[in-house]
Scaffold this active site. Structure first.
Site, PDB file in Angstrom:
ATOM      1  N   CYS A   1       0.833  -1.206   0.000  1.00 31.69           N
ATOM      2  CA  CYS A   1       0.000   0.000   0.000  1.00 31.69           C
ATOM      3  C   CYS A   1       0.864   1.251   0.000  1.00 31.69           C
ATOM      4  O   CYS A   1       1.442   1.625   1.037  1.00 31.69           O
ATOM      5  CB  CYS A   1      -0.917  -0.010   1.219  1.00 31.69           C
ATOM      6  SG  CYS A   1      -1.915   1.476   1.357  1.00 31.69           S
TER       7      CYS A   1
ATOM      8  N   CYS B   1      -0.462   4.075   2.268  1.00 28.35           N
ATOM      9  CA  CYS B   1      -0.238   3.861   3.709  1.00 28.35           C
ATOM     10  C   CYS B   1       1.231   4.093   4.083  1.00 28.35           C
ATOM     11  O   CYS B   1       1.525   4.671   5.117  1.00 28.35           O
ATOM     12  CB  CYS B   1      -0.590   2.438   4.127  1.00 28.35           C
ATOM     13  SG  CYS B   1      -2.050   1.755   3.380  1.00 28.35           S
ATOM     14  N   ASP B   2       2.118   3.603   3.273  1.00 27.23           N
ATOM     15  CA  ASP B   2       3.525   3.511   3.696  1.00 27.23           C
ATOM     16  C   ASP B   2       4.493   4.409   2.936  1.00 27.23           C
ATOM     17  O   ASP B   2       5.667   4.494   3.308  1.00 27.23           O
ATOM     18  CB  ASP B   2       4.001   2.050   3.558  1.00 27.23           C
ATOM     19  CG  ASP B   2       3.179   1.118   4.432  1.00 27.23           C
ATOM     20  OD1 ASP B   2       2.747   1.556   5.504  1.00 27.23           O
ATOM     21  OD2 ASP B   2       2.965  -0.033   4.030  1.00 27.23           O
TER      22      ASP B   2
END
Ligand code: NAP
Length: 334
Positions: A149, A152-153
């Site tokens: 992701c 997200c990261d």
């Protein structure tokens, strides 16, 4: 008493089967749209959200191809809007996950971490999960340099070098997103042609931070505490070499979340639920919507469309059930 988390019920304190006319498993575009349509139809649906509300689209930075949003819309914002609209019309969202399903009994039985539910009709909208590469180091370094992701990261890879594995729209789109943070993004693809659409390819190729390693696969993810490098193999020459890298983002498609149903519903050779008439499964009263039953289109709009269709079909099914029950009562009285 129910516990509330961000407006969502997190599961009852007490156990014991709770009956609902219509239970919807999953809270992605398919599940939430099914909730909206079923709510508006007065079916009082209960939506088991799973661990992450919104499914995959919630992790998408920006959605540019959902109609009605000409400037694009954030994935999380779109999910928030789906949820608010479903709840406005009476869908009840419970933050819990189905762990066991019995479709051989009537009403259907669904066990979760917190409760047992029975339902006259069921809509399965459990979506799909990222496919794994299956190479050494992948599981070990997930969350420590291996990610599925970018939204997200990506932030953790500011001024770092990362690779993106895959050749579809997701790989290039997420790779482009990563160029906001990373110093360099190298796309590693196993063939000499991308599967991604022409526009996405053009954008990726025009981005100065992106480069491409074609005909190449990752055979090993290397490191001590976290990712420090990868072993790459040229599939044409068979040559292998190691490359220092800070992050490995994997976007190689998805696997439908059908494990719970596999021995009870028909699935195809890739594990997708088999449906006819778009959303009707092999068991009367059980409908499927979204990526769990769609190996072809897998778009937010098509998943939402399937959710709407599944709710309409579930409504018809419940009407028939009610009619049959009334007939049976009438016959007993006569
Ligand atoms: P996808 O289109 O199925 O692409 C998966 C990619 O991963 C392919 O390039 C495939 O290689 C590669 N791959 C699969 N297994 C692999 C393995 N074991 N090792 C190495 N590579 C592997 O999946 P996706 O990119 O997630 O897209 C899914 C759907 O969503 C598509 O319909 C896509 O168009 C759509 N989508 C659209 C957008 C957008 O319109 N903005 C954004 C994202 C996704 P091969 O090419 O060799 O098979």
């Amino acid at each position: 008493m129910d516990f509330k988390l961000g407006g969502i019920t997190t599961g009852p304190e007490t156990t014991g089967p709770e009956h609902t006319k219509l239970l919807i498993l999953g809270s992605g575009p398919a599940g939430l749209t099914a909730g909206l349509y079923a709510g508006r139809a007065g079916l009082e649906p209960l939506v088991l959200t799973g661990l992450e509300i919104g499914g995959q689209v919630a992790l998408t930075h920006i959605v540019e191809n959902y109609p009605g949003f000409p400037e694009g819309v954030g994935g999380q914002e779109l999910v928030d809007r789906f949820k608010a609209q479903a709840e406005r019309f009476g869908a009840r969202l419970v933050m819990d996950t189905a762990t066991e399903v019995n479709l051989r009994v009537r009403p259907f039985e669904v066990k979760t971490y917190g409760n047992t539910y029975t339902a006259d009709a069921l809509i399965i909208a459990t979506g799909a999960s990222p496919r794994k590469l299956g190479v050494p180091g992948e599981a070990e370094f997930t969350g420590r340099g291996v990610s599925y992701c970018a939204t997200c990261d990506g932030w953790f890879f500011k001024d770092k070098d990362v690779i993106v594995v895959g050749g579809g729209d997701s790989a290039l789109e997420e790779g482009l997103f990563l160029t906001r943070y990373a110093r360099n993004v190298t796309v590693v693809h196993r063939r000499d042609q991308f599967r991604a659409g022409a526009l996405m390819q053009q954008r990726a190729k025009e981005n100065p931070k992106m480069s491409f390693l074609m005909n190449t696969v990752v055979t090993d993810i290397l490191g001590d505490d976290q990712v420090e490098g990868v072993r790459l193999k040229d599939v044409q020459t068979g040559e292998e070499h190691e490359r220092p890298i800070d992050g490995v983002f994997i976007f190689i498609g998805h696997i439908p979340n059908t494990d719970l149903f596999k021995d009870q519903l028909e699935v195809d050779e890739r594990g997708y639920l088999k449906v006819h008439d778009w959303v009707v499964t092999s068991i009367p009263g059980v409908f499927a919507a979204g990526e769990v039953a769609d190996p072809v289109y897998r778009q937010v709009i098509t998943s939402a469309g399937m959710g709407a269709a599944a709710a309409i079909r579930a409504g018809h099914y419940l009407d028939e059930l009610a009619f049959e029950a009334q007939e049976a009562r009438q016959a007993q009285q006569d």
